[in-house]
Design an enzyme around this catalytic site. Structure first.
Site, PDB file in Angstrom:
ATOM      1  N   LYS A 113      -6.896  -4.507   3.098  1.00  0.00           N
ATOM      2  CA  LYS A 113      -7.573  -3.439   2.096  1.00  0.00           C
ATOM      3  C   LYS A 113      -8.659  -4.151   1.561  1.00  0.00           C
ATOM      4  O   LYS A 113      -8.734  -4.739   0.340  1.00  0.00           O
ATOM      5  CB  LYS A 113      -6.647  -3.124   1.252  1.00  0.00           C
ATOM      6  CG  LYS A 113      -5.553  -1.970   1.634  1.00  0.00           C
ATOM      7  CD  LYS A 113      -4.406  -1.895   0.569  1.00  0.00           C
ATOM      8  CE  LYS A 113      -3.145  -2.753   1.281  1.00  0.00           C
ATOM      9  NZ  LYS A 113      -2.208  -2.925   0.173  1.00  0.00           N
ATOM     10  N   ARG A 153      11.198 -13.929  -5.257  1.00  0.00           N
ATOM     11  CA  ARG A 153      10.859 -13.592  -6.785  1.00  0.00           C
ATOM     12  C   ARG A 153      12.240 -13.703  -7.704  1.00  0.00           C
ATOM     13  O   ARG A 153      11.893 -14.200  -8.881  1.00  0.00           O
ATOM     14  CB  ARG A 153      10.145 -12.096  -6.736  1.00  0.00           C
ATOM     15  CG  ARG A 153       9.026 -12.082  -6.283  1.00  0.00           C
ATOM     16  CD  ARG A 153       8.523 -10.458  -6.212  1.00  0.00           C
ATOM     17  NE  ARG A 153       6.980 -10.664  -6.261  1.00  0.00           N
ATOM     18  CZ  ARG A 153       6.381  -9.672  -6.088  1.00  0.00           C
ATOM     19  NH1 ARG A 153       6.988  -8.563  -5.741  1.00  0.00           N
ATOM     20  NH2 ARG A 153       5.067  -9.727  -6.134  1.00  0.00           N
ATOM     21  N   GLY A 166      -1.189  -7.844  -6.480  1.00  0.00           N
ATOM     22  CA  GLY A 166      -2.194  -7.301  -7.532  1.00  0.00           C
ATOM     23  C   GLY A 166      -2.663  -8.203  -8.655  1.00  0.00           C
ATOM     24  O   GLY A 166      -3.703  -8.399  -8.939  1.00  0.00           O
ATOM     25  N   GLY A 188       0.994 -11.664  -2.168  1.00  0.00           N
ATOM     26  CA  GLY A 188       1.125 -10.879  -1.292  1.00  0.00           C
ATOM     27  C   GLY A 188       1.681 -11.136  -0.017  1.00  0.00           C
ATOM     28  O   GLY A 188       2.752 -12.071   0.064  1.00  0.00           O
TER      29      GLY A 188
HETATM   30  P1  ADP Z   1      -2.007  -8.688   1.246  1.00  0.00           P
HETATM   31  O1  ADP Z   1      -0.915  -7.740   0.676  1.00  0.00           O
HETATM   32  O2  ADP Z   1      -1.585  -9.980   1.710  1.00  0.00           O
HETATM   33  O3  ADP Z   1      -2.639  -8.697  -0.207  1.00  0.00           O
HETATM   34  P2  ADP Z   1      -3.179  -6.578   2.484  1.00  0.00           P
HETATM   35  O4  ADP Z   1      -2.143  -5.602   1.788  1.00  0.00           O
HETATM   36  O5  ADP Z   1      -4.767  -6.237   2.170  1.00  0.00           O
HETATM   37  O6  ADP Z   1      -2.920  -7.978   2.043  1.00  0.00           O
HETATM   38  O7  ADP Z   1      -2.965  -6.648   3.981  1.00  0.00           O
HETATM   39  C1  ADP Z   1      -1.765  -6.978   4.730  1.00  0.00           C
HETATM   40  C2  ADP Z   1      -1.821  -6.187   6.091  1.00  0.00           C
HETATM   41  O8  ADP Z   1      -3.091  -6.558   6.747  1.00  0.00           O
HETATM   42  C3  ADP Z   1      -0.905  -6.588   6.996  1.00  0.00           C
HETATM   43  O9  ADP Z   1      -0.035  -5.579   7.043  1.00  0.00           O
HETATM   44  C4  ADP Z   1      -1.537  -6.733   8.412  1.00  0.00           C
HETATM   45  O10 ADP Z   1      -0.917  -6.213   9.388  1.00  0.00           O
HETATM   46  C5  ADP Z   1      -2.703  -6.252   7.931  1.00  0.00           C
HETATM   47  N1  ADP Z   1      -3.969  -6.744   9.097  1.00  0.00           N
HETATM   48  C6  ADP Z   1      -4.410  -7.925   8.912  1.00  0.00           C
HETATM   49  N2  ADP Z   1      -5.316  -8.073  10.039  1.00  0.00           N
HETATM   50  C7  ADP Z   1      -5.431  -6.742  10.477  1.00  0.00           C
HETATM   51  C8  ADP Z   1      -6.084  -6.158  11.356  1.00  0.00           C
HETATM   52  N3  ADP Z   1      -6.977  -7.066  12.198  1.00  0.00           N
HETATM   53  N4  ADP Z   1      -6.250  -4.819  11.825  1.00  0.00           N
HETATM   54  C9  ADP Z   1      -5.405  -4.107  10.985  1.00  0.00           C
HETATM   55  N5  ADP Z   1      -4.713  -4.709  10.213  1.00  0.00           N
HETATM   56  C10 ADP Z   1      -4.679  -5.785   9.921  1.00  0.00           C
HETATM   57 MG    MG Z   2      -0.337  -5.860   0.633  1.00  0.00          MG
END
Ligand code: ADP
Ligand code: MG
Length: 418
Positions: A206, A40, A379, A356
């Site tokens: 999430k 960043r 976000g 992310g």
């Molecule tokens: P981002 O920040 O990329 O938008 P999120 O914050 O929603 O994504 O999720 C990222 C997290 O999701 C990572 O820490 C990863 O470990 C977790 N994750 C991915 N697949 C699984 C799974 N099958 N079970 C639990 N956690 C998971």
């Molecule tokens: Mg995240």
């Protein structure tokens, strides 16, 4: 959906000898004072350098992490960021360890054109009544009083209506920087006019945060693959046993509805890597999604799914990806994400990594710059793709429709607010 075209940009203003306040997104991961990923900061350089080269006095505002109590300050100081910024710019950056007060004002008054001052983490102001996060007008006006022009280049914070991202532009002529401009151009391009076939890959943990985006992308994309932790809520909606896998029960019905309405567009894994932590029965194995046992937790897409995904990837002209396909922090569950990243490199598609964790993963493997675009937003990118209004942009638009004829008018505004 704003693509930023109607907003003023930094290049619409004359910068010579002006005090230009640039809101940057310098919110980088720092552990024990060491920056783990400076992406960043690097992405912020273009606008900062442009301002320096055009004779501006550059005052940078930025946040780092969350600051809710006095003890959070030490770990969330921008000092390491100022050192890295100085290295990357190849010139000194004056770091002021305050967010307001005499020290700030003296540093600003001593600036020559081409100088750079970085103030301390804007969220230090959250300790006293959440002034930054609640968009306190007095704080906005104070920061505005330090400069002649405000540029928002903090794409990662553009979905926040905070004092440093929105409130401040009420008091100053304003515009967006090059990073925000680039993000808006790419993201609005894929959302409004994607080259087809358009494939979306969604993962991460999430579901709640991403249902809005999924809903909006389902209207636009040709196919959407859902992996990561969120696919188990879809499997539950299909009536499969998901064992100990991540699930958001509140949204099982929503997933059911999405599957009914868009079933022909949605692809889910056909197999997954599961882990059993049952005492005396610990293992990791690859199983069909229809055969997950009660003691098993699905933590990555499986081997077959990884191969099957190659086909839609190879057929796509545009791919947007948000969220890792497995728990990629753990080596054993990182293959789905890793293989899919490299398959995308081969595909020739225009690949947009939607912020992310997935951008951090691409960085880790040294892939980031090989893709068409890696968004600096998390976000913010999601909210943009969801079609939501972004407060930072609205504030610039409002500011652009105002007359800021002279500095006195700004001073009066500020006085009236105090
Ligand atoms: P981002 O920040 O990329 O938008 P999120 O914050 O929603 O994504 O999720 C990222 C997290 O999701 C990572 O820490 C990863 O470990 C977790 N994750 C991915 N697949 C699984 C799974 N099958 N079970 C639990 N956690 C998971
Ligand atoms: Mg995240």
């Amino acid at each position: 959906m704003s693509d930023g075209k109607q907003l003023k940009t930094i290049s619409d203003y004359s910068l010579t000898d002006k005090k230009v306040i640039i809101r940057c997104d310098l919110n980088v991961p720092i552990k024990k004072g060491v920056i783990e990923d400076d992406n960043r900061i690097v992405e912020s350089l273009e606008t900062i350098k442009y301002a320096i080269n055009n004779g501006a006095k550059v005052i940078i505002l930025a946040h780092l992490g969350r600051v809710t109590k006095e003890e959070d300050k030490a770990a969330n100081s921008l000092l390491p960021v100022s050192e890295r910024l100085s290295e990357l710019l190849g010139m000194p950056v004056t770091f002021v360890p305050q967010t307001r007060g005499t020290e700030v004002e003296t540093a600003v008054n001593m600036m020559n054109s081409g100088d750079v001052v970085l103030l301390e983490n804007t969220r230090f102001e959250d300790l006293d009544g959440k002034k930054e996060s609640h968009n306190d007008p007095e704080l906005s006006a104070y920061w505005a009083s330090l400069g002649d022009l405000y540029i928002n280049d903090a794409f990662g914070a553009i979905h926040r209506a905070h004092a440093s991202t929105a409130g401040i532009s009420e008091y100053l002529p304003s515009g967006i920087g090059f990073l925000v401009q680039k993000e808006l151009k790419v993201l609005s391009g894929v959302m409004n006019n994607p080259e087809r076939p358009f494939l979306v890959i969604m993962g991460g943990a999430k579901l709640e945060e991403k249902l809005g985006v999924i809903g909006n992308l389902l209207k636009i994309a040709d196919r959407i693959f859902i992996g990561g932790g969120m696919c188990y809520t879809f499997f539950k909606a299909k009536g499969y046993n998901i064992g100990k896998s991540l699930v958001e029960d509140k949204y099982v019905d929503v997933c059911k509805t999405l599957l009914e309405k868009y079933g022909d567009k949605i692809d889910l894994p056909i197999d997954v890597m599961v882990r059993s932590e049952e005492v005396g029965n610990e293992y990791i194995k690859n199983v069909s999604v229809k055969e997950i046992k009660d003691n098993e937790e699905g933590l990555d897409i499986g081997e077959m799914t990884r191969l099957v995904l190659i086909y839609p990837i190879s057929k796509s002209s545009t791919v947007v990806w948000n969220g890792p396909l497995g728990m990629c922090e753990i080596e054993e569950f990182s293959n789905g994400t890793k293989d899919t990243l490299s398959n995308l490199l081969w595909s020739g598609a225009q690949v947009v990594l939607g912020g992310g964790n997935i951008v951090a993963e691409a960085n880790k493997f040294g892939y980031k710059n090989l893709f068409y675009h890696a968004s600096t937003g998390g976000g913010a990118t999601l909210e943009f793709m969801e079609g939501k209004e972004l407060p930072g942009l609205t504030a610039i638009a409002d500011s652009n429709s105002k007359e800021f004829s002279n500095k006195n008018q700004v001073k009066n505004l500020i006085r009236n607010n105090n």
